[in-house]
Scaffold this active site. Structure first.
Site, PDB file in Angstrom:
ATOM      1  N   ASN A 116       3.409   0.277   2.675  1.00 31.47           N
ATOM      2  CA  ASN A 116       2.429  -0.815   2.958  1.00 31.47           C
ATOM      3  C   ASN A 116       1.368  -0.469   3.585  1.00 31.47           C
ATOM      4  OD1 ASN A 116       1.144  -3.206   3.069  1.00 31.47           O
ATOM      5  ND2 ASN A 116       3.015  -4.441   3.256  1.00 31.47           N
TER       6      ASN A 116
ATOM      7  N   LEU B 291       3.058  -5.447  -1.371  1.00 29.23           N
ATOM      8  CA  LEU B 291       1.603  -6.001  -1.216  1.00 29.23           C
ATOM      9  C   LEU B 291       1.985  -7.498  -0.744  1.00 29.23           C
ATOM     10  CD1 LEU B 291       0.202  -5.448  -4.818  1.00 29.23           C
ATOM     11  CD2 LEU B 291      -0.107  -4.093  -2.817  1.00 29.23           C
ATOM     12  N   ASP B 292       1.365  -7.553   0.404  1.00 26.63           N
ATOM     13  CA  ASP B 292       1.421  -8.961   1.398  1.00 26.63           C
ATOM     14  C   ASP B 292       0.010  -9.965   0.809  1.00 26.63           C
ATOM     15  OD1 ASP B 292       3.715  -8.121   2.263  1.00 26.63           O
ATOM     16  OD2 ASP B 292       2.846  -7.400   4.182  1.00 26.63           O
ATOM     17  N   PHE B 293       0.552 -10.894  -0.109  1.00 27.75           N
ATOM     18  CA  PHE B 293      -0.699 -11.673  -0.451  1.00 27.75           C
ATOM     19  C   PHE B 293      -0.640 -12.750   0.658  1.00 27.75           C
ATOM     20  CE2 PHE B 293       0.269  -9.357  -4.440  1.00 27.75           C
ATOM     21  CZ  PHE B 293      -1.012  -9.629  -4.822  1.00 27.75           C
TER      22      PHE B 293
ATOM     23  N   THR C  14      -3.334  -8.276   2.177  1.00 25.59           N
ATOM     24  CA  THR C  14      -3.260  -8.119   3.726  1.00 25.59           C
ATOM     25  C   THR C  14      -2.193  -6.874   3.981  1.00 25.59           C
ATOM     26  OG1 THR C  14      -1.382  -9.546   4.236  1.00 25.59           O
ATOM     27  CG2 THR C  14      -3.631 -10.404   4.245  1.00 25.59           C
TER      28      THR C  14
END
Lengths: 202, 255
Positions: B103, B129-131, B142
């Site tokens: 990540n 994927l950190d939305f 992010t």
């Protein structure tokens, strides 16, 4: 005692972990003397066909393995790439396989765009012939698969079981003392444990 | 009947199992090894273990801890947290894990994906994927637990991941983490339409029905944290997982 063939394959630790869990002793080796005295062999494997065959060639044990498997009839279990390597060749590369089972390895060619390659999933499969590997197996056995290529035996009777993924493909092969599973028993809970235990008891 | 993977996510603060809400307020759950043993008995499809404080504390993966957990994990096992180099990835595969989850390090080093997938196969390289919604209510990618923005648009970033050989996208929505407010199905569809890489949905699942809906929104697999470590929303701790019959009846036969 199971002898795991050491040629740098990726999933060795998981195989060792599961054998330990079910109380089966194992050694990991590519020493000719150790292979010669083996009573049961596992050929693990993850990755590219040519990479696997070249690494196995580099160990210099193929001749010894040929004799063990074809003449002495020592039981051997190929797992995933190790199973594909039991065949003649693969569409993934140019190296020749071990040629112990008359089969080719082919690439998935799926029409259904919702099906991804690699086939990475659990699938249910049951053998279509009597097999020691599946003796007293739990109901509805399911196994974990990760592969972009599949085994295609030229003799129907070498197929042990199949799975449907955009069409039927062979999930395991068996010919006399030679066993190969496309799936990962070492990552398939009690179903994998039972299968490995059965192999250890052959 | 079509099977899909239903994946418990275990978040750890180093060696402690914790569960967050919107990536904050970590609540102590227990011993992760014990949780993995219970998940063995429940025959879960796969486990994702994320060390959520490794990057923040600039720690390498805790290899001895991961090795101990792996020795008890008889299902596919993915690890993420603090991974920055190919040497660490090699070490992790030697311990018996099947997948690495990358990540925070990727935005500045897309080549790590290529390097790793060339050696271990793209199927074993997962990008998380950190939305997170910005003040205008639009999703932003992010990193570092949502504390920093990724400077690419969603589409450009995902295209780059695909180009570099990523094998799976772990789609996590920070705003929904631990909230039980349901997955964001529009976002799942949007991401799945951008790429051919399989998408694993995570963040906000409230029931087995969420799983079915995520798959019908083009996710390839589903993941959840709170749902599998708490008993309902009252937050009693209970490691749980649907039975095969439940999964078949409520998902596999309906997708």
């Amino acid at each position: 005692m199971i002898t795991i063939i050491d040629y740098g394959a990726g999933n060795v630790k998981s195989v060792e972990n599961m054998l330990k869990k079910i109380g089966v002793e194992s050694i990991l080796t590519n020493k000719i003397e150790k292979i010669k005295s083996a009573t049961k062999l596992i050929l693990p494997g993850v990755g590219h066909f040519d990479y696997g065959m070249q690494n196995l060639q580099r160990t210099g044990i193929i001749e010894t393995l040929d004799k063990k498997v074809l003449v002495e009839k020592t039981p051997i279990l190929g797992i995933c790439l190790g199973s594909q390597m039991l065949g003649n060749q693969s569409e993934e590369g140019i190296e020749k396989g071990l040629g112990w089972i008359d089969m080719d390895v082919k690439k998935f060619n799926l029409n259904d765009s919702s099906l991804k390659v690699p086939h990475m999933n659990w699938s249910n499969t049951t053998p279509n012939k009597k097999s020691k590997l599946f003796e007293s197996m739990f109901e509805n056995p399911r196994f974990y698969f990760v592969h972009s290529y599949f085994m295609s035996p030229n003799n129907h009777e070498d197929t042990l079981c199949s799975v449907n993924y955009g069409g039927n493909f062979v999930a395991a092969v068996e010919k006399e003392n030679i066993y190969g599973v496309q799936f990962h028993p070492e990552k398939s809970h009690k179903f994998g444990m039972k299968l490995l235990e059965n192999f250890a008891n052959i | 009947m079509k099977r899909i993977r239903v994946i418990p996510v275990l978040t750890v603060d180093n060696e402690k199992l914790v569960k967050t809400i919107r990536f904050k307020k970590p609540n102590y759950i227990g011993d992760p090894i014990n949780a993995v043993k219970i998940f063995n008995n429940k025959e879960v499809d796969e486990i994702v273990l994320l060390d959520i404080t490794a990057t923040k504390e600039k720690r390498s993966p805790n290899f001895s801890f991961i090795e101990e957990i792996c020795s008890e994990a008889f299902m596919p096992f993915a690890y993420g947290g603090g991974i920055t180099s190919i040497q660490q990835i090699e070490q992790l595969f030697k311990l018996g894990i099947e997948k690495v989850v990358l990540n925070s390090c990727i935005e500045d080093n897309f080549n790590l994906i290529t390097e790793a997938s060339n050696i271990f196969g793209s199927q074993s390289i997962v990008i998380s994927l950190d939305f997170k919604k910005n003040i205008f209510g639009k999703y932003q990618l992010t990193k570092e637990s949502g504390s920093k923005k990724i400077q690419y648009s969603i589409e450009d970033y995902i295209k780059k991941l695909e180009l570099h050989g990523a094998g799976e996208i772990f789609l996590n929505v920070i705003d929904r983490d631990g909230t039980y407010q349901d997955y964001d199905y529009n976002l799942i569809s949007e991401v799945a339409n951008i790429t051919t890489i399989p998408v694993v949905a995570c963040g906000g699942a409230h029931s087995i029905e969420s799983f079915k809906n995520a798959i019908n929104s083009s996710a390839s697999a589903v993941a959840a944290g709170s749902l599998f470590v708490y008993r309902g929303r009252t937050k009693g701790i209970l490691i749980n997982y649907p039975t095969q019959d439940q999964l078949s009846e409520e998902i596999f036969n309906k997708i």
